[in-house]
Design a protein around this motif. Structure first.
Motif, PDB file in Angstrom:
ATOM      1  N   ILE A 175       0.813  -1.210   0.000  1.00 56.89           N
ATOM      2  CA  ILE A 175       0.000   0.000   0.000  1.00 56.89           C
ATOM      3  C   ILE A 175       0.850   1.264   0.000  1.00 56.89           C
ATOM      4  O   ILE A 175       0.592   2.196  -0.758  1.00 56.89           O
ATOM      5  N   TYR A 176       1.908   1.297   0.816  1.00 57.53           N
ATOM      6  CA  TYR A 176       2.681   2.529   0.933  1.00 57.53           C
ATOM      7  C   TYR A 176       3.785   2.634  -0.108  1.00 57.53           C
ATOM      8  O   TYR A 176       4.306   3.707  -0.353  1.00 57.53           O
ATOM      9  N   LEU A 177       4.198   1.502  -0.682  1.00 59.36           N
ATOM     10  CA  LEU A 177       5.340   1.571  -1.598  1.00 59.36           C
ATOM     11  C   LEU A 177       5.020   1.079  -3.015  1.00 59.36           C
ATOM     12  O   LEU A 177       5.188   1.808  -3.984  1.00 59.36           O
ATOM     13  N   ARG A 178       4.533  -0.162  -3.137  1.00 54.59           N
ATOM     14  CA  ARG A 178       4.394  -0.727  -4.480  1.00 54.59           C
ATOM     15  C   ARG A 178       3.270  -0.065  -5.287  1.00 54.59           C
ATOM     16  O   ARG A 178       3.463   0.223  -6.460  1.00 54.59           O
ATOM     17  N   LEU A 179       2.132   0.176  -4.657  1.00 52.46           N
ATOM     18  CA  LEU A 179       1.031   0.788  -5.409  1.00 52.46           C
ATOM     19  C   LEU A 179       1.368   2.199  -5.901  1.00 52.46           C
ATOM     20  O   LEU A 179       1.188   2.493  -7.079  1.00 52.46           O
ATOM     21  N   PRO A 180       1.910   3.092  -5.027  1.00 46.74           N
ATOM     22  CA  PRO A 180       2.277   4.410  -5.560  1.00 46.74           C
ATOM     23  C   PRO A 180       3.352   4.318  -6.650  1.00 46.74           C
ATOM     24  O   PRO A 180       3.304   5.056  -7.629  1.00 46.74           O
ATOM     25  N   SER A 181       4.323   3.388  -6.489  1.00 42.04           N
ATOM     26  CA  SER A 181       5.358   3.237  -7.518  1.00 42.04           C
ATOM     27  C   SER A 181       4.750   2.811  -8.841  1.00 42.04           C
ATOM     28  O   SER A 181       5.262   3.144  -9.910  1.00 42.04           O
ATOM     29  N   ALA A 182       3.659   2.035  -8.773  1.00 41.61           N
ATOM     30  CA  ALA A 182       3.059   1.481  -9.985  1.00 41.61           C
ATOM     31  C   ALA A 182       2.129   2.462 -10.685  1.00 41.61           C
ATOM     32  O   ALA A 182       1.765   2.247 -11.840  1.00 41.61           O
ATOM     33  N   LEU A 183       1.754   3.543  -9.993  1.00 43.81           N
ATOM     34  CA  LEU A 183       0.742   4.451 -10.551  1.00 43.81           C
ATOM     35  C   LEU A 183       1.084   4.977 -11.956  1.00 43.81           C
ATOM     36  O   LEU A 183       0.236   4.904 -12.856  1.00 43.81           O
ATOM     37  N   PRO A 184       2.312   5.474 -12.200  1.00 45.59           N
ATOM     38  CA  PRO A 184       2.612   5.959 -13.560  1.00 45.59           C
ATOM     39  C   PRO A 184       2.497   4.846 -14.601  1.00 45.59           C
ATOM     40  O   PRO A 184       2.029   5.087 -15.715  1.00 45.59           O
ATOM     41  N   TYR A 185       2.915   3.652 -14.261  1.00 41.92           N
ATOM     42  CA  TYR A 185       2.831   2.521 -15.191  1.00 41.92           C
ATOM     43  C   TYR A 185       1.365   2.176 -15.458  1.00 41.92           C
ATOM     44  O   TYR A 185       0.968   1.929 -16.580  1.00 41.92           O
ATOM     45  N   PHE A 186       0.582   2.143 -14.377  1.00 41.32           N
ATOM     46  CA  PHE A 186      -0.840   1.838 -14.509  1.00 41.32           C
ATOM     47  C   PHE A 186      -1.522   2.829 -15.435  1.00 41.32           C
ATOM     48  O   PHE A 186      -2.296   2.461 -16.320  1.00 41.32           O
ATOM     49  N   LEU A 187      -1.223   4.115 -15.238  1.00 38.37           N
ATOM     50  CA  LEU A 187      -1.874   5.145 -16.054  1.00 38.37           C
ATOM     51  C   LEU A 187      -1.470   5.020 -17.520  1.00 38.37           C
ATOM     52  O   LEU A 187      -2.281   5.258 -18.418  1.00 38.37           O
ATOM     53  N   GLY A 188      -0.227   4.614 -17.775  1.00 42.69           N
ATOM     54  CA  GLY A 188       0.202   4.340 -19.138  1.00 42.69           C
ATOM     55  C   GLY A 188      -0.611   3.203 -19.736  1.00 42.69           C
ATOM     56  O   GLY A 188      -1.077   3.270 -20.876  1.00 42.69           O
ATOM     57  N   GLY A 189      -0.817   2.155 -18.949  1.00 40.46           N
ATOM     58  CA  GLY A 189      -1.617   1.020 -19.401  1.00 40.46           C
ATOM     59  C   GLY A 189      -3.062   1.405 -19.648  1.00 40.46           C
ATOM     60  O   GLY A 189      -3.698   0.933 -20.596  1.00 40.46           O
ATOM     61  N   LEU A 190      -3.555   2.301 -18.803  1.00 44.45           N
ATOM     62  CA  LEU A 190      -4.946   2.750 -18.925  1.00 44.45           C
ATOM     63  C   LEU A 190      -5.158   3.518 -20.229  1.00 44.45           C
ATOM     64  O   LEU A 190      -6.179   3.372 -20.901  1.00 44.45           O
ATOM     65  N   ARG A 191      -4.148   4.313 -20.604  1.00 41.50           N
ATOM     66  CA  ARG A 191      -4.245   5.105 -21.821  1.00 41.50           C
ATOM     67  C   ARG A 191      -4.282   4.187 -23.049  1.00 41.50           C
ATOM     68  O   ARG A 191      -5.041   4.418 -23.982  1.00 41.50           O
ATOM     69  N   ILE A 192      -3.454   3.150 -23.017  1.00 37.29           N
ATOM     70  CA  ILE A 192      -3.474   2.189 -24.131  1.00 37.29           C
ATOM     71  C   ILE A 192      -4.771   1.387 -24.086  1.00 37.29           C
ATOM     72  O   ILE A 192      -5.448   1.200 -25.097  1.00 37.29           O
ATOM     73  N   GLY A 193      -5.134   0.925 -22.881  1.00 36.14           N
ATOM     74  CA  GLY A 193      -6.329   0.092 -22.718  1.00 36.14           C
ATOM     75  C   GLY A 193      -7.603   0.812 -23.114  1.00 36.14           C
ATOM     76  O   GLY A 193      -8.519   0.209 -23.683  1.00 36.14           O
ATOM     77  N   GLY A 194      -7.680   2.111 -22.832  1.00 32.90           N
ATOM     78  CA  GLY A 194      -8.864   2.897 -23.185  1.00 32.90           C
ATOM     79  C   GLY A 194      -9.103   2.888 -24.688  1.00 32.90           C
ATOM     80  O   GLY A 194     -10.222   2.628 -25.153  1.00 32.90           O
ATOM     81  N   GLY A 195      -8.036   3.131 -25.461  1.00 30.65           N
ATOM     82  CA  GLY A 195      -8.151   3.096 -26.914  1.00 30.65           C
ATOM     83  C   GLY A 195      -8.494   1.699 -27.407  1.00 30.65           C
ATOM     84  O   GLY A 195      -9.349   1.530 -28.291  1.00 30.65           O
ATOM     85  N   LEU A 196      -7.846   0.701 -26.802  1.00 28.00           N
ATOM     86  CA  LEU A 196      -8.079  -0.676 -27.240  1.00 28.00           C
ATOM     87  C   LEU A 196      -9.491  -1.153 -26.924  1.00 28.00           C
ATOM     88  O   LEU A 196     -10.079  -1.918 -27.694  1.00 28.00           O
ATOM     89  N   ALA A 197     -10.051  -0.706 -25.804  1.00 31.03           N
ATOM     90  CA  ALA A 197     -11.414  -1.109 -25.447  1.00 31.03           C
ATOM     91  C   ALA A 197     -12.392  -0.643 -26.519  1.00 31.03           C
ATOM     92  O   ALA A 197     -13.306  -1.380 -26.926  1.00 31.03           O
ATOM     93  N   LEU A 198     -12.180   0.580 -27.015  1.00 35.36           N
ATOM     94  CA  LEU A 198     -13.033   1.103 -28.084  1.00 35.36           C
ATOM     95  C   LEU A 198     -12.873   0.255 -29.351  1.00 35.36           C
ATOM     96  O   LEU A 198     -13.870  -0.153 -29.979  1.00 35.36           O
ATOM     97  N   ILE A 199     -11.610  -0.033 -29.706  1.00 33.97           N
ATOM     98  CA  ILE A 199     -11.364  -0.862 -30.898  1.00 33.97           C
ATOM     99  C   ILE A 199     -12.009  -2.243 -30.731  1.00 33.97           C
ATOM    100  O   ILE A 199     -12.681  -2.748 -31.634  1.00 33.97           O
ATOM    101  N   GLY A 200     -11.829  -2.826 -29.547  1.00 36.34           N
ATOM    102  CA  GLY A 200     -12.409  -4.147 -29.284  1.00 36.34           C
ATOM    103  C   GLY A 200     -13.926  -4.127 -29.418  1.00 36.34           C
ATOM    104  O   GLY A 200     -14.529  -5.030 -30.011  1.00 36.34           O
ATOM    105  N   ALA A 201     -14.544  -3.056 -28.877  1.00 35.34           N
ATOM    106  CA  ALA A 201     -16.006  -2.947 -28.954  1.00 35.34           C
ATOM    107  C   ALA A 201     -16.457  -2.844 -30.406  1.00 35.34           C
ATOM    108  O   ALA A 201     -17.430  -3.498 -30.817  1.00 35.34           O
TER     109      ALA A 201
END
Lengths: 271, 258
Positions: A175-201
């Motif tokens: 909670i205090y270390l790994r999740l905050p460290s992962a936030l920038p990576y997660f948001l990068g994945g979200l940006r790709i995933g958002g576009g892909l979800a539309l394509i998939g739909a």
């Protein structure tokens, strides 16, 4: 004061140019297109002029906006499921190595199999709406999972040592270390995933649409094609593009808001 | 200043460390850390001095020998400062210093006084709300020291904390560290590869040679604390610096012959 504001003006001018140049290119292309259609007298069922596409967009707004809403709802429902599933699985991966070793290969298989090939099969077992949702979920899921898993594993080693020194529990470390460290990576994945979800739909809707299901934007494109209503095909395409751009911009903005104060990706370099 | 009568806080006997790839990082190390002393571990890079620190902190375990503590409580009564400031970039200075207290279950409100005290000790009272990115290298290191001191540990372990800083900042932080040590009575083990830094700060220097890592000389710096810049110009400082340099040179020479 003026010494400070001069570079600021120069920077604003640069930024304005970043917007102005592509807009000029876009408007220029539309103008050429419009001119060619008018000069050669091309009928709209072969190539509609941009003005015709715009008027179709307005005239058919009731039908098209309804379809846009259907497509967006599926996109965001799939993306939401992908975020919940992807992040949860990534956390399980980070906490128990054997979970990662057991499940990661299957996530890869799911990712590398083209969604167009899976969609007809899903339609056999699921009703149209659910199948479309599952397809969009499948494509959005992997980038979120893999990016978040990478982020969780990328916590600073010295900080991990520090947590060990202070006898932090696994969950405190998460909670205090790994999740905050992962936030920038997660948001990068979200940006790709958002576009892909539309394509998939869209892809799944086309597959389902041919089976007589759904009323999303992709269905409108297929349907307009059958009826030779080419202006409406273009109008639906415009809406899909605009939706994709807005999704991308939304997540870019979200990244900037969440990371603004600390992450290099969200800050301009000094000097 | 050194107290030879009191039993050592921690005693290393015949300590060795062999890494999984077969590299012998340390061999046959004997070292007593006395209460209240400022002990520097001086040596060329790769001599295993950081490994000694990690083993004392419990972050690595020796593959030979023993590490004995005077009492069980001292073992976890530690602060640790790394070469870079190792702050969490996503949160404020205040929350960074809160971390050790937070991990032991103290709420923000209960910890607030101690966090503010720690920040004022390192001269950063006004910066609680700043983010690490907004601070200079020297200020970040101060936050890192405040975090290590917030639990008022008996033993402070520092792994080349000032190596990445410019010399002016380093001199300033050296003096601040001596002041903090005097104020809090903390025992310090300080890893460095700077002869002058170690002589200025320490009451005792253990000089390391590498391949395998071992202590080849121990130098006592019997100048009283508090020390200030005048000490840098004293005869004792010059003499001890020469002795430490000579020991370090012979450590490097021994390495070249291998």
């Amino acid at each position: 004061m003026s010494a400070q504001s001069r570079p600021a003006i120069a920077m604003n001018a640069e930024r304005a140019l970043d917007i102005a140049l592509p807009v000029c290119v876009f408007l220029g292309a539309l103008g050429v297109w419009e001119a060619i259609v008018a000069l050669k007298d091309i009928p709209p069922y072969i190539l509609p002029a941009p003005s015709r596409i715009a008027s179709t967009l307005i005239a058919d707004w009731d039908t098209l906006s309804g379809s846009l809403w259907v497509t967006l709802r599926i996109t965001f429902a799939a993306l939401f499921a992908a975020v919940v599933g992807g992040v949860a699985l990534a956390i399980l991966f980070a906490q128990w190595k054997w979970v990662e070793r057991s499940f990661f290969p299957f996530a890869v298989i799911l990712q590398v199999t083209p969604i167009v090939a899976i969609a007809p099969l899903l339609l056999v077992y699921l009703d149209g709406g659910t199948a479309v949702l599952v397809c969009a979920f499948v494509v959005a899921f992997f980038p979120i999972l893999s990016n978040t898993a990478l982020g969780l594993a990328s916590a600073d080693h010295n900080l991990l040592d520090l947590f060990e020194l202070y006898r932090a529990s696994r969950w405190q470390q998460l909670i205090y270390l790994r999740l905050p460290s992962a936030l920038p990576y997660f948001l990068g994945g979200l940006r790709i995933g958002g576009g892909l979800a539309l394509i998939g739909a869209i892809v799944a809707e086309i597959a389902a649409g041919s089976a007589g299901q759904g009323a999303g934007l992709a269905f409108r494109i297929v349907e307009s094609g059958y009826r030779l209503n080419i202006p409406r095909m273009f109008a639906a395409l415009v809406l899909i593009s605009v939706a994709g751009i807005l999704i991308f911009l939304f997540f870019t903005l979200l990244s900037r808001v969440l990371l603004g104060r600390w992450h290099d990706s969200a800050r301009s370099r000094e000097g | 200043m050194t107290n030879a009568i009191a039993p050592p806080i921690v005693r290393l006997r015949g300590v060795g460390k062999t890494f999984a790839n077969g590299t012998i990082a340390l061999e046959g190390l004997d070292l007593d850390v006395r209460s209240g002393e400022f002990l520097s571990l001086l040596g060329p890079s790769g001599c295993g001095k950081s490994t000694v620190l990690r083993m004392i902190a419990g972050l690595a375990s020796p593959s030979a020998g023993s590490i004995d503590w005077s009492d069980a409580q001292s073992r976890s009564d530690l602060g640790y400062v790394f070469q870079d400031s190792t702050l969490m970039p996503w949160t404020s200075v205040f929350n960074n210093v809160w971390l050790p207290l937070r991990l032991s279950g103290l709420s923000k409100a209960d910890a607030a006084t101690r966090i503010e005290e720690a920040l004022s000790l390192v001269g950063l009272s006004g910066f609680a709300k700043s983010y690490p990115r907004e601070l200079s290298g020297g200020m970040k290191m101060r936050v890192s020291i405040a975090r290590a001191l917030v639990l008022r540990p008996r033993l402070l372990l520092m792994d080349e904390p000032f190596a990445a800083l410019d010399e002016i900042t380093r001199f300033k932080l050296n003096n601040d560290l001596l002041r903090l040590k005097a104020e809090l009575g903390t025992t310090v083990i300080f890893v460095t590869h700077s002869v002058y830094e170690s002589v200025y700060l320490s009451s005792r220097i253990a000089v390391f040679a590498s391949r395998p890592g071992r202590i080849i000389d121990t130098i006592d710096i019997d100048a009283p604390y508090p020390r200030n810049e005048d000490f840098r110009h004293s005869a004792l400082y010059a003499e001890r610096s020469r002795a430490a340099s000579t020991a370090l040179m012979s450590a490097i020479a021994a390495e070249d012959h291998l």
